[in-house]
Design a protein around this motif. Structure first.
Motif, PDB file in Angstrom:
ATOM      1  N   GLN A   1       0.187  -0.869  -5.265  1.00 36.52           N
ATOM      2  CA  GLN A   1      -0.074  -2.184  -5.845  1.00 36.52           C
ATOM      3  C   GLN A   1      -0.603  -3.180  -4.813  1.00 36.52           C
ATOM      4  O   GLN A   1      -1.270  -4.149  -5.177  1.00 36.52           O
ATOM      5  CB  GLN A   1       1.212  -2.737  -6.485  1.00 36.52           C
ATOM      6  N   LEU A   2      -0.322  -2.921  -3.544  1.00 36.06           N
ATOM      7  CA  LEU A   2      -0.788  -3.834  -2.504  1.00 36.06           C
ATOM      8  C   LEU A   2      -2.118  -3.408  -1.884  1.00 36.06           C
ATOM      9  O   LEU A   2      -2.760  -4.204  -1.192  1.00 36.06           O
ATOM     10  CB  LEU A   2       0.261  -3.944  -1.389  1.00 36.06           C
ATOM     11  N   ALA A   3      -2.540  -2.174  -2.121  1.00 35.13           N
ATOM     12  CA  ALA A   3      -3.751  -1.657  -1.458  1.00 35.13           C
ATOM     13  C   ALA A   3      -4.974  -2.510  -1.766  1.00 35.13           C
ATOM     14  O   ALA A   3      -5.837  -2.723  -0.910  1.00 35.13           O
ATOM     15  CB  ALA A   3      -3.991  -0.205  -1.870  1.00 35.13           C
TER      16      ALA A   3
ATOM     17  N   ARG B   1      14.640   0.382  -5.974  1.00 37.16           N
ATOM     18  CA  ARG B   1      15.350   1.117  -4.929  1.00 37.16           C
ATOM     19  C   ARG B   1      14.760   0.879  -3.543  1.00 37.16           C
ATOM     20  O   ARG B   1      15.444   0.998  -2.538  1.00 37.16           O
ATOM     21  CB  ARG B   1      15.328   2.618  -5.254  1.00 37.16           C
ATOM     22  N   VAL B   2      13.462   0.566  -3.472  1.00 38.55           N
ATOM     23  CA  VAL B   2      12.798   0.327  -2.192  1.00 38.55           C
ATOM     24  C   VAL B   2      12.281  -1.107  -2.178  1.00 38.55           C
ATOM     25  O   VAL B   2      11.672  -1.557  -3.146  1.00 38.55           O
ATOM     26  CB  VAL B   2      11.628   1.311  -1.980  1.00 38.55           C
ATOM     27  N   SER B   3      12.521  -1.809  -1.089  1.00 36.60           N
ATOM     28  CA  SER B   3      12.038  -3.182  -0.943  1.00 36.60           C
ATOM     29  C   SER B   3      11.145  -3.284   0.285  1.00 36.60           C
ATOM     30  O   SER B   3      11.352  -2.593   1.292  1.00 36.60           O
ATOM     31  CB  SER B   3      13.204  -4.164  -0.808  1.00 36.60           C
ATOM     32  N   ALA B   4      10.163  -4.171   0.190  1.00 33.08           N
ATOM     33  CA  ALA B   4       9.264  -4.423   1.316  1.00 33.08           C
ATOM     34  C   ALA B   4       9.159  -5.923   1.524  1.00 33.08           C
ATOM     35  O   ALA B   4       9.109  -6.689   0.563  1.00 33.08           O
ATOM     36  CB  ALA B   4       7.883  -3.826   1.041  1.00 33.08           C
ATOM     37  N   THR B   5       9.110  -6.359   2.780  1.00 34.29           N
ATOM     38  CA  THR B   5       8.919  -7.766   3.103  1.00 34.29           C
ATOM     39  C   THR B   5       7.444  -7.984   3.417  1.00 34.29           C
ATOM     40  O   THR B   5       6.872  -7.302   4.285  1.00 34.29           O
ATOM     41  CB  THR B   5       9.777  -8.179   4.312  1.00 34.29           C
ATOM     42  N   VAL B   6       6.849  -8.938   2.686  1.00 33.43           N
ATOM     43  CA  VAL B   6       5.404  -9.144   2.751  1.00 33.43           C
ATOM     44  C   VAL B   6       5.108 -10.606   3.057  1.00 33.43           C
ATOM     45  O   VAL B   6       5.795 -11.511   2.563  1.00 33.43           O
ATOM     46  CB  VAL B   6       4.749  -8.751   1.406  1.00 33.43           C
TER      47      VAL B   6
ATOM     48  N   ARG C   1       2.035 -19.304   5.546  1.00 34.40           N
ATOM     49  CA  ARG C   1       2.270 -18.257   4.560  1.00 34.40           C
ATOM     50  C   ARG C   1       3.729 -18.261   4.110  1.00 34.40           C
ATOM     51  O   ARG C   1       4.568 -18.951   4.693  1.00 34.40           O
ATOM     52  CB  ARG C   1       1.895 -16.885   5.132  1.00 34.40           C
ATOM     53  N   VAL C   2       4.021 -17.498   3.083  1.00 28.90           N
ATOM     54  CA  VAL C   2       5.400 -17.366   2.615  1.00 28.90           C
ATOM     55  C   VAL C   2       5.828 -15.910   2.757  1.00 28.90           C
ATOM     56  O   VAL C   2       4.999 -14.988   2.725  1.00 28.90           O
ATOM     57  CB  VAL C   2       5.551 -17.817   1.138  1.00 28.90           C
ATOM     58  N   ARG C   3       7.120 -15.742   2.937  1.00 22.23           N
ATOM     59  CA  ARG C   3       7.678 -14.397   3.058  1.00 22.23           C
ATOM     60  C   ARG C   3       8.217 -13.984   1.689  1.00 22.23           C
ATOM     61  O   ARG C   3       9.029 -14.700   1.084  1.00 22.23           O
ATOM     62  CB  ARG C   3       8.767 -14.375   4.116  1.00 22.23           C
ATOM     63  N   VAL C   4       7.764 -12.828   1.191  1.00 20.77           N
ATOM     64  CA  VAL C   4       8.103 -12.365  -0.154  1.00 20.77           C
ATOM     65  C   VAL C   4       8.710 -10.979  -0.067  1.00 20.77           C
ATOM     66  O   VAL C   4       8.242 -10.132   0.720  1.00 20.77           O
ATOM     67  CB  VAL C   4       6.852 -12.327  -1.062  1.00 20.77           C
ATOM     68  N   ARG C   5       9.749 -10.758  -0.867  1.00 23.12           N
ATOM     69  CA  ARG C   5      10.362  -9.428  -0.937  1.00 23.12           C
ATOM     70  C   ARG C   5       9.939  -8.771  -2.248  1.00 23.12           C
ATOM     71  O   ARG C   5      10.183  -9.291  -3.329  1.00 23.12           O
ATOM     72  CB  ARG C   5      11.890  -9.549  -0.852  1.00 23.12           C
ATOM     73  N   LEU C   6       9.303  -7.601  -2.134  1.00 23.62           N
ATOM     74  CA  LEU C   6       8.801  -6.856  -3.288  1.00 23.62           C
ATOM     75  C   LEU C   6       9.568  -5.540  -3.415  1.00 23.62           C
ATOM     76  O   LEU C   6       9.870  -4.907  -2.396  1.00 23.62           O
ATOM     77  CB  LEU C   6       7.304  -6.563  -3.136  1.00 23.62           C
ATOM     78  N   SER C   7       9.850  -5.135  -4.652  1.00 24.43           N
ATOM     79  CA  SER C   7      10.630  -3.915  -4.864  1.00 24.43           C
ATOM     80  C   SER C   7       9.943  -3.006  -5.869  1.00 24.43           C
ATOM     81  O   SER C   7       9.227  -3.458  -6.770  1.00 24.43           O
ATOM     82  CB  SER C   7      12.039  -4.262  -5.368  1.00 24.43           C
ATOM     83  N   ALA C   8      10.202  -1.687  -5.706  1.00 20.24           N
ATOM     84  CA  ALA C   8       9.671  -0.666  -6.603  1.00 20.24           C
ATOM     85  C   ALA C   8      10.491   0.613  -6.391  1.00 20.24           C
ATOM     86  O   ALA C   8      11.285   0.701  -5.452  1.00 20.24           O
ATOM     87  CB  ALA C   8       8.188  -0.413  -6.332  1.00 20.24           C
ATOM     88  N   PRO C   9      10.302   1.620  -7.251  1.00 20.08           N
ATOM     89  CA  PRO C   9      11.081   2.855  -7.092  1.00 20.08           C
ATOM     90  C   PRO C   9      10.798   3.608  -5.797  1.00 20.08           C
ATOM     91  O   PRO C   9      11.700   4.229  -5.230  1.00 20.08           O
ATOM     92  CB  PRO C   9      10.672   3.687  -8.316  1.00 20.08           C
ATOM     93  N   THR C  10       9.552   3.586  -5.297  1.00 23.86           N
ATOM     94  CA  THR C  10       9.192   4.356  -4.099  1.00 23.86           C
ATOM     95  C   THR C  10       8.278   3.527  -3.198  1.00 23.86           C
ATOM     96  O   THR C  10       7.622   2.579  -3.653  1.00 23.86           O
ATOM     97  CB  THR C  10       8.449   5.649  -4.480  1.00 23.86           C
ATOM     98  N   PRO C  11       8.189   3.885  -1.901  1.00 21.02           N
ATOM     99  CA  PRO C  11       7.250   3.204  -0.999  1.00 21.02           C
ATOM    100  C   PRO C  11       5.805   3.311  -1.481  1.00 21.02           C
ATOM    101  O   PRO C  11       5.031   2.359  -1.347  1.00 21.02           O
ATOM    102  CB  PRO C  11       7.453   3.933   0.339  1.00 21.02           C
ATOM    103  N   LEU C  12       5.437   4.484  -2.037  1.00 19.27           N
ATOM    104  CA  LEU C  12       4.067   4.673  -2.508  1.00 19.27           C
ATOM    105  C   LEU C  12       3.717   3.686  -3.615  1.00 19.27           C
ATOM    106  O   LEU C  12       2.603   3.150  -3.643  1.00 19.27           O
ATOM    107  CB  LEU C  12       3.882   6.116  -3.006  1.00 19.27           C
TER     108      LEU C  12
ATOM    109  N   ALA D   1      -5.344  -9.643   2.770  1.00 19.24           N
ATOM    110  CA  ALA D   1      -4.794 -10.879   2.202  1.00 19.24           C
ATOM    111  C   ALA D   1      -3.279 -10.903   2.261  1.00 19.24           C
ATOM    112  O   ALA D   1      -2.665 -11.963   2.180  1.00 19.24           O
ATOM    113  CB  ALA D   1      -5.264 -11.057   0.753  1.00 19.24           C
ATOM    114  N   VAL D   2      -2.665  -9.734   2.394  1.00 18.93           N
ATOM    115  CA  VAL D   2      -1.213  -9.664   2.553  1.00 18.93           C
ATOM    116  C   VAL D   2      -0.898  -8.799   3.766  1.00 18.93           C
ATOM    117  O   VAL D   2      -1.689  -7.932   4.151  1.00 18.93           O
ATOM    118  CB  VAL D   2      -0.523  -9.071   1.295  1.00 18.93           C
ATOM    119  N   GLU D   3       0.259  -9.046   4.354  1.00 23.20           N
ATOM    120  CA  GLU D   3       0.696  -8.270   5.521  1.00 23.20           C
ATOM    121  C   GLU D   3       2.115  -7.777   5.268  1.00 23.20           C
ATOM    122  O   GLU D   3       3.017  -8.566   4.993  1.00 23.20           O
ATOM    123  CB  GLU D   3       0.681  -9.131   6.789  1.00 23.20           C
ATOM    124  N   VAL D   4       2.315  -6.462   5.357  1.00 26.34           N
ATOM    125  CA  VAL D   4       3.636  -5.874   5.169  1.00 26.34           C
ATOM    126  C   VAL D   4       4.354  -5.849   6.508  1.00 26.34           C
ATOM    127  O   VAL D   4       3.911  -5.200   7.457  1.00 26.34           O
ATOM    128  CB  VAL D   4       3.529  -4.443   4.579  1.00 26.34           C
TER     129      VAL D   4
END
Length: 321
Positions: free
Chosen positions: A281-283, A232-237, A265-276, A288-291
């Motif tokens: 998972q990225l903390a 439901r929630v996607s983030a570009t990383v 770098r590459v642009r990746v779209r990650l998804s999960a039920p909530t922003p948290l 090493a990654v940038e949201v």
């Protein structure tokens, strides 16, 4: 006269070449007279068996003829034995069934089928993990499914509430060592996690599965719906390309590469039920990654970082002070 006993007689004759009525009687635990009647019945049915009288005689297949009772092609036999071979080390009944099926195959198929059965060993436990065992409830539910009997379930829902439900079991699914029961209820088709079933009592009430029901298709619809909810929630990383395998392992199908970012770098779209859940998972990746977006994921990462800094910086100061 039992058809399965006649099949057993034929399998024994194919395996041994020649048998006597007394040998059959001992093997099948019937009388000698019954064994003779079975042999005569095979002959009357057109199976090419004939008696050879005298010392060293017995009953044989004419010309060593063989009957392929399985109806399998060579490639089908190999595929089946590759699939079932690993199960024989866990399920004794599978080993017995495979042995009987092997006898039913033509001699030209048998060597490859035997080799296929021994070609694979499946160890479902990961390194350092406990051995996986099938829950006892699975056997109970499987039996009810095969016998078409309804089951009285006591089930714990997500809120921790227990309910009793009378269900018609339609099939069981093992997904990554988590078992699910798909069943018919008064409210329609439902899916139950077996590890949330407190008790399952098989009743004498008959159950019926819809004629157009296909378990694999029904389960795929459940999977598609669950995965939709999980994204439901996607983030570009932004991440280094060498980190992609680990990100894919973490997020599975919810990790989609959008393309290069222009700075190595590459642009990746990650998804999960909530922003948290994305932030959690990225903390551990640190810098090493940038949201890039959205802001709610960035805010959750900042909050997690502040919590960690506050907790562990204070401990470090007290230890050095």
């Amino acid at each position: 006269m039992r058809a399965d006993r006649l099949v057993a007689v034929l399998l024994l004759m194919q395996a041994r070449g020649r048998v006597t009525a007394s040998e059959l009687a001992e093997e099948l635990e019937v009388s000698v007279a019954t064994a003779r009647r079975d042999l005569e019945a095979l002959s009357a049915a057109g199976v090419p068996v004939y008696p050879q009288p005298g010392r060293g005689g017995g009953w044989s297949l004419v010309g060593g003829a063989r009957t392929d009772l399985s109806g399998l092609s060579a490639t089908e036999a190999q595929a089946l034995f590759l699939l079932l071979g690993p199960a024989t080390s866990v399920v004794p009944e599978a080993k017995s069934a495979l042995r009987k099926l092997l006898r039913a195959l033509p001699g030209t198929f048998r060597a490859d089928a035997e080799a296929a059965a021994r070609a694979i060993v499946v160890d479902p436990a990961g390194w350092g993990a406990r051995e996986r065992r099938r829950p006892q409830l699975v056997e109970i539910l499987q039996n009810a499914t095969v016998r078409h009997l309804k089951v009285d379930l006591t089930y714990t829902n997500r809120a921790g509430e227990q309910r009793r439900r009378l269900v018609a079991p339609w099939g069981l699914i093992d997904k990554d060592d988590i078992w699910y029961l798909m069943a018919g209820t008064d409210d329609g088709q439902r899916t139950f996690r077996v590890d949330r079933i407190v008790e399952a009592v098989v009743t004498d009430l008959p159950s019926q599965r819809p004629d157009d029901f296909e378990l694999s298709q029904a389960w795929q619809r459940v999977v598609d719906e669950m995965e939709r909810r999980r994204s439901r929630v996607s983030a570009t990383v932004l991440a280094d390309a060498r980190h992609l395998p680990v990100l894919r392992d973490q997020f599975g199908r919810h990790c989609v590469v959008d393309g290069p970012a222009g700075d190595g770098r590459v642009r990746v779209r990650l998804s999960a039920p909530t922003p948290l859940m994305i932030a959690q998972q990225l903390a551990g990746w640190g810098a090493a990654v940038e949201v890039e977006e959205p802001d709610p994921v960035r805010a959750e990462l900042a909050r997690l970082g502040s919590e960690l800094t506050e907790r562990y910086a204070a401990r470090r100061e007290s230890a050095t002070g």
